[in-house]
Enzyme design. Structure first.
Site, PDB file in Angstrom:
ATOM      1  N   TYR A   1       6.390  25.586 -20.188  1.00 26.10           N
ATOM      2  CA  TYR A   1       5.870  26.965 -20.077  1.00 26.10           C
ATOM      3  C   TYR A   1       6.951  28.032 -20.211  1.00 26.10           C
ATOM      4  O   TYR A   1       6.683  29.214 -20.058  1.00 26.10           O
ATOM      5  CB  TYR A   1       5.086  27.119 -18.767  1.00 26.10           C
ATOM      6  CG  TYR A   1       3.727  26.419 -18.766  1.00 26.10           C
ATOM      7  CD1 TYR A   1       3.239  25.777 -19.914  1.00 26.10           C
ATOM      8  CD2 TYR A   1       2.925  26.390 -17.632  1.00 26.10           C
ATOM      9  CE1 TYR A   1       2.018  25.138 -19.917  1.00 26.10           C
ATOM     10  CE2 TYR A   1       1.687  25.759 -17.627  1.00 26.10           C
ATOM     11  CZ  TYR A   1       1.245  25.137 -18.788  1.00 26.10           C
ATOM     12  OH  TYR A   1       0.018  24.504 -18.793  1.00 26.10           O
TER      13      TYR A   1
ATOM     14  N   ILE B   1      11.648  14.389  -9.259  1.00 32.44           N
ATOM     15  CA  ILE B   1      10.799  14.660  -8.084  1.00 32.44           C
ATOM     16  C   ILE B   1       9.967  13.432  -7.719  1.00 32.44           C
ATOM     17  O   ILE B   1       9.627  13.237  -6.548  1.00 32.44           O
ATOM     18  CB  ILE B   1       9.900  15.897  -8.322  1.00 32.44           C
ATOM     19  CG1 ILE B   1       9.313  16.397  -6.992  1.00 32.44           C
ATOM     20  CG2 ILE B   1       8.829  15.639  -9.366  1.00 32.44           C
ATOM     21  CD1 ILE B   1       8.704  17.777  -7.051  1.00 32.44           C
TER      22      ILE B   1
ATOM     23  N   SER C   1       6.847  26.079 -14.173  1.00 36.21           N
ATOM     24  CA  SER C   1       6.765  26.940 -15.376  1.00 36.21           C
ATOM     25  C   SER C   1       8.053  27.025 -16.180  1.00 36.21           C
ATOM     26  O   SER C   1       8.069  27.715 -17.212  1.00 36.21           O
ATOM     27  CB  SER C   1       6.329  28.375 -15.010  1.00 36.21           C
ATOM     28  OG  SER C   1       4.954  28.406 -14.714  1.00 36.21           O
ATOM     29  N   THR C   2       9.115  26.357 -15.767  1.00 41.81           N
ATOM     30  CA  THR C   2      10.410  26.549 -16.472  1.00 41.81           C
ATOM     31  C   THR C   2      10.655  25.520 -17.567  1.00 41.81           C
ATOM     32  O   THR C   2      11.724  25.503 -18.178  1.00 41.81           O
ATOM     33  CB  THR C   2      11.577  26.469 -15.461  1.00 41.81           C
ATOM     34  OG1 THR C   2      11.627  25.128 -14.921  1.00 41.81           O
ATOM     35  CG2 THR C   2      11.413  27.472 -14.337  1.00 41.81           C
ATOM     36  N   GLY C   3       9.691  24.663 -17.838  1.00 38.70           N
ATOM     37  CA  GLY C   3       9.862  23.680 -18.924  1.00 38.70           C
ATOM     38  C   GLY C   3       9.002  24.071 -20.108  1.00 38.70           C
ATOM     39  O   GLY C   3       9.275  25.065 -20.794  1.00 38.70           O
TER      40      GLY C   3
ATOM     41  N   VAL D   1       7.005  17.077 -15.519  1.00 38.31           N
ATOM     42  CA  VAL D   1       6.710  16.653 -14.133  1.00 38.31           C
ATOM     43  C   VAL D   1       5.343  15.964 -14.087  1.00 38.31           C
ATOM     44  O   VAL D   1       5.169  14.893 -13.504  1.00 38.31           O
ATOM     45  CB  VAL D   1       6.708  17.865 -13.184  1.00 38.31           C
ATOM     46  CG1 VAL D   1       6.233  17.480 -11.794  1.00 38.31           C
ATOM     47  CG2 VAL D   1       8.095  18.493 -13.107  1.00 38.31           C
ATOM     48  N   ASP D   2       4.390  16.569 -14.775  1.00 37.97           N
ATOM     49  CA  ASP D   2       2.997  16.072 -14.774  1.00 37.97           C
ATOM     50  C   ASP D   2       2.961  14.628 -15.251  1.00 37.97           C
ATOM     51  O   ASP D   2       2.375  13.735 -14.620  1.00 37.97           O
ATOM     52  CB  ASP D   2       2.174  16.980 -15.696  1.00 37.97           C
ATOM     53  CG  ASP D   2       0.694  16.974 -15.396  1.00 37.97           C
ATOM     54  OD1 ASP D   2      -0.064  17.622 -16.127  1.00 37.97           O
ATOM     55  OD2 ASP D   2       0.278  16.292 -14.420  1.00 37.97           O
TER      56      ASP D   2
ATOM     57  N   ASN E   1      -1.352  21.293 -15.606  1.00 33.06           N
ATOM     58  CA  ASN E   1      -2.043  22.286 -16.438  1.00 33.06           C
ATOM     59  C   ASN E   1      -3.481  22.341 -15.955  1.00 33.06           C
ATOM     60  O   ASN E   1      -3.902  21.536 -15.125  1.00 33.06           O
ATOM     61  CB  ASN E   1      -1.967  21.926 -17.934  1.00 33.06           C
ATOM     62  CG  ASN E   1      -2.587  20.590 -18.224  1.00 33.06           C
ATOM     63  OD1 ASN E   1      -3.763  20.363 -17.967  1.00 33.06           O
ATOM     64  ND2 ASN E   1      -1.774  19.665 -18.700  1.00 33.06           N
TER      65      ASN E   1
HETATM   66  N1  APR Z   1      11.371  15.776 -11.791  1.00 37.09           N
HETATM   67  C1  APR Z   1      11.764  17.048 -11.519  1.00 37.09           C
HETATM   68  N2  APR Z   1      11.775  18.042 -12.427  1.00 37.09           N
HETATM   69  C2  APR Z   1      11.368  17.721 -13.686  1.00 37.09           C
HETATM   70  C3  APR Z   1      10.936  16.429 -14.052  1.00 37.09           C
HETATM   71  C4  APR Z   1      10.953  15.440 -13.038  1.00 37.09           C
HETATM   72  N3  APR Z   1      10.557  14.174 -13.273  1.00 37.09           N
HETATM   73  N4  APR Z   1      10.580  16.456 -15.376  1.00 37.09           N
HETATM   74  C5  APR Z   1      10.790  17.707 -15.809  1.00 37.09           C
HETATM   75  N5  APR Z   1      11.276  18.476 -14.800  1.00 37.09           N
HETATM   76  C6  APR Z   1      11.636  19.898 -14.814  1.00 37.09           C
HETATM   77  C7  APR Z   1      11.834  20.544 -16.149  1.00 37.09           C
HETATM   78  O1  APR Z   1      13.179  20.370 -16.586  1.00 37.09           O
HETATM   79  C8  APR Z   1      11.530  21.998 -15.822  1.00 37.09           C
HETATM   80  O2  APR Z   1      12.686  22.608 -15.265  1.00 37.09           O
HETATM   81  O3  APR Z   1      10.527  20.572 -14.242  1.00 37.09           O
HETATM   82  C9  APR Z   1      10.482  21.915 -14.710  1.00 37.09           C
HETATM   83  C10 APR Z   1       9.042  22.217 -15.168  1.00 37.09           C
HETATM   84  O4  APR Z   1       8.853  21.674 -16.452  1.00 37.09           O
HETATM   85  P1  APR Z   1       7.426  21.083 -16.940  1.00 37.09           P
HETATM   86  O5  APR Z   1       7.203  19.781 -16.301  1.00 37.09           O
HETATM   87  O6  APR Z   1       7.423  21.179 -18.421  1.00 37.09           O
HETATM   88  O7  APR Z   1       6.340  22.075 -16.317  1.00 37.09           O
HETATM   89  P2  APR Z   1       5.885  23.531 -16.773  1.00 37.09           P
HETATM   90  O8  APR Z   1       6.982  24.284 -17.465  1.00 37.09           O
HETATM   91  O9  APR Z   1       5.269  24.122 -15.553  1.00 37.09           O
HETATM   92  O10 APR Z   1       4.784  23.257 -17.874  1.00 37.09           O
HETATM   93  C11 APR Z   1       3.573  22.644 -17.463  1.00 37.09           C
HETATM   94  O11 APR Z   1       3.794  20.962 -19.105  1.00 37.09           O
HETATM   95  O12 APR Z   1       3.899  18.752 -18.709  1.00 37.09           O
HETATM   96  C12 APR Z   1       3.057  19.745 -19.080  1.00 37.09           C
HETATM   97  O13 APR Z   1       0.915  19.055 -18.267  1.00 37.09           O
HETATM   98  C13 APR Z   1       1.968  19.983 -18.068  1.00 37.09           C
HETATM   99  O14 APR Z   1       0.779  21.441 -19.500  1.00 37.09           O
HETATM  100  C14 APR Z   1       1.603  21.390 -18.368  1.00 37.09           C
HETATM  101  C15 APR Z   1       2.951  22.020 -18.680  1.00 37.09           C
END
Ligand code: APR
Length: 177
Positions: free
Chosen positions: A127, A12, A123-125, A34-35, A25
């Site tokens: 979380y 992204i 939320s699919t990573g 992503v964060d 978060n």
């Molecule tokens: N671009 C697009 N999608 C991504 C990227 C990227 N660079 N990196 C990871 N993803 C995907 C993951 O494969 C997953 O399908 O984004 C989705 C969300 O994953 P996370 O980033 O882990 O977010 P989430 O599950 O909402 O958890 C949030 O994770 O990174 C920490 O600080 C964040 O504590 C918070 C938690």
């Protein structure tokens, strides 16, 4: 008439849109996934603005399901909209919070005049939300909440093929009504 919803596979932080949604978060102070990518590629301005938000409106952090915008720093966008997804629970239905992330990000984007918006699979990573269910909630909410008069495109940017396929399936199912 619903807003045009598109899918892309990739990072992204490499996307161009008026606003990119961050899967943050509550601390707003960064993380992994992503964060981590958004802060790494977007640069320190984003975190500086997040810190200012923590020192003012969000002293206790951004609540789950809410959204707030900052600069996009060096990213190819005007804004980053940070939202905090719910952590998956097998015993508690938190679907409304995941829907709220999408609705609130759309509301903030509309306030900013952002007409193209890119979402990750919130939320699919870390979380752990099951991808098929998250895709269903995300697509349904965007179809219901995005005003076609205010948005030219809402894009879901999926990191891997499995996520892409899940969102494509959800999109097809929603279009069938
Ligand atoms: N671009 C697009 N999608 C991504 C990227 C990227 N660079 N990196 C990871 N993803 C995907 C993951 O494969 C997953 O399908 O984004 C989705 C969300 O994953 P996370 O980033 O882990 O977010 P989430 O599950 O909402 O958890 C949030 O994770 O990174 C920490 O600080 C964040 O504590 C918070 C938690």
């Amino acid at each position: 008439m619903t807003v045009p919803i598109t899918l892309a596979q990739g990072d992204i932080t490499a996307q161009h849109a008026d606003a990119l949604v961050n899967a943050a978060n509550s601390s707003l102070l960064g993380g992994g996934g992503v964060d981590g990518a958004i802060h790494r590629r977007g640069g320190p301005e984003i975190l500086a603005e997040c810190r200012r938000l923590r020192a003012s409106r969000y002293g206790k952090g951004l609540p789950t399901g809410q959204a707030v915008a900052t600069t996009a720093g060096r990213l190819d966008a005007a804004h980053v909209i940070h939202t905090v997804g719910p952590v998956w629970s097998a015993t508690e239905d938190r679907s409304a919070l995941l829907a709220s992330c999408h609705r609130e990000a759309l509301r903030v984007a509309a306030e900013l005049g952002a007409r193209t918006l890119a979402f990750p699979a919130i939320s699919t990573g870390v979380y752990r939300w099951p991808i098929d269910d998250a895709a269903r909630i995300a697509v349904r909410t965007v179809r219901e909440a995005a005003d076609p008069a205010l948005f030219d495109e809402v894009r879901f940017v999926l990191f891997d093929q499995a996520a892409y396929d899940a969102y494509a399936e959800a999109l097809a199912a929603a279009a069938d009504g």
